[in-house]
Design a protein around this motif. Structure first.
Motif: not given
Length: 435
Positions: A299-305
């Protein structure tokens, strides 16, 4: 010559595996038998070196120990030999076993005195024992360290309940202070207490023995002192670190594995962290079923980081599983930053993984970035040495997923924490032998 494991990797495994009893719970629960002269029966005890050494140590002190079944013992601490604690035998045995610190709280509570040699154990950075000692001092114990014989002598003839703010939420520190406080006069309040399931288990067991502990499961424990405790029966939880290890093993080797009787509600966020690595798992009754997966994506964090996985005191993610997560991430798709906050030298086994072909950047002693290979490149088997219990099993998982032969030396480090691991993996179809 010491034993080593020889592993031919790259084969999918299949079948069921049952986790052993929890090692970290065992060391506390076994020490608690010293709080009463009555019989205490404990089941689901793991058959591992650290635990067996503690059981042997209890026997040497005069506890009557009987083995009912392979995983079940009764203990009767009626006649404790006080002179044993000044002996060379105690120094040799107590000093080699980190868990021996756990007998101090119960001994202080019941007999008003104790002595302990400086303890040993895992090399994962400085594990201070100050939390234990500061807690005992607050309850009124007096310490005297003798540098000549290396013993701490403790006088606790008048323990009084008090307010204690622990300097760190240490599991063993909390357990030890709770055990000292259950027989102290008056009420003890422990704030910043550890609240791991192991500690909840200990508190519930002490309450069944007649203690008065409230706030179980929170970081604020209140202990009303009682005059005596009685016998009880206790069954230990399955080892959550083993459960996490087996989830990682299944994913990395592309295997279909069922982990039996996991006490799912006690696993906290462990299953979710593995899900964040893209690993599919489902709960069937109280078993975890992991399907064979060719591929898992972080997964990535919600903001894509980039995802960060860090350890924290319970109910955060346990530091004991970070080594496993790091290894499992090697074959994921995507990248992850592993941040080991609580111990400073747990990531030093990364060099062996690099030799096997992993893509890892060790940023500093606490942080490593893993760039997943997405199973496009297989790791290659190498010879390596296990530095501590958890790294040992992480290397074992890497070896089982690698192409060709791996040899792992210093496996007594692995066997301090995992019972009959080679036999249990063989039953899943692993090609592992002891040499």
């Amino acid at each position: 010559m010491k034993d080593a494991f020889e592993i031919i990797g790259g084969k999918p495994l299949k079948g069921e595996i049952t986790p052993q009893g929890a090692k970290n719970e065992a060391l506390q629960i076994l020490s608690a038998v010293l709080l009463t002269s009555e019989k205490v029966t404990i089941s689901n005890i793991p058959d591992i070196k650290d635990v067996n050494k503690l059981i042997e140590l209890l026997g040497d002190m005069g506890v009557k120990v009987e083995r009912q079944k392979p995983d079940t013992y009764t203990f009767e601490a009626k006649n404790i030999d006080q002179n044993f604690f000044q002996s060379a035998a105690f120094k040799a045995k107590g000093g080699s076993l980190r868990g021996s610190i756990m007998i101090v709280g119960p001994l202080l509570a019941r007999f008003g005195k104790a002595s302990i040699p400086k303890p040993g154990g895992d090399k994962i950075g400085r594990r201070r024992l100050d939390t234990h000692f500061l807690g005992f001092e607050k309850l009124g114990a007096k310490f005297d360290y003798n540098p000549e014989d290396g013993f701490f002598n403790v006088d606790a003839s008048n323990l009084q309940g008090t307010y204690i703010l622990l300097d760190e939420a240490s599991v063993t520190g909390t357990a030890n202070v709770v055990m000292a406080a259950v027989l102290a006069k008056g009420t003890t309040t422990i704030y910043n207490a550890a609240c791991e399931p192991y500690l909840q288990q200990l508190c519930k067991m002490l309450n069944r023995m007649g203690a008065k502990i409230s706030g179980i499961g929170s970081n604020l424990l209140t202990v009303e002192g009682v005059t005596e405790l009685h016998g009880t029966e206790h069954r230990m939880l399955p080892d959550m670190i083993e459960i996490g290890s087996f989830i990682g093993l299944a994913a990395m080797t592309g295997s279909e594995i069922t982990i039996k009787d996991v006490q799912y509600k006690e696993l906290g966020m462990i299953p979710d962290v593995f899900r964040r690595l893209g690993i599919k798992l489902e709960l069937r009754g109280d078993d975890i079923f992991i399907p064979a997966q060719d591929h898992y994506e972080i997964d990535t964090f919600i903001d894509g980081s980039i995802m960060t996985i860090a350890d924290a005191p319970w109910p955060g993610f346990t530091p004991d599983l970070l080594s496993i997560v790091l290894v499992v991430a090697i074959q994921a798709k995507g990248s992850v930053l592993i941040h080991q906050k609580m111990f400073e030298s747990r990531l030093f086994f990364v060099d062996k993984l690099l030799d096997m072909g992993a893509q890892i950047i060790l940023c500093d002693p606490h942080r490593a970035t893993v760039i997943g290979l997405d199973k496009q490149v297989q790791l290659r088997g190498i010879s390596m040495t296990s530095p501590d219990i958890r790294a040992g099993v992480s290397l074992l998982i890497a070896a089982l997923s690698a192409q060709g032969k791996s040899t792992i030396y210093n496996i007594e480090q692995i066997e301090r924490g995992y019972q009959h691991i080679d036999k249990r993996l063989k039953a899943l179809g692993a090609d592992i032998k002891r040499i």
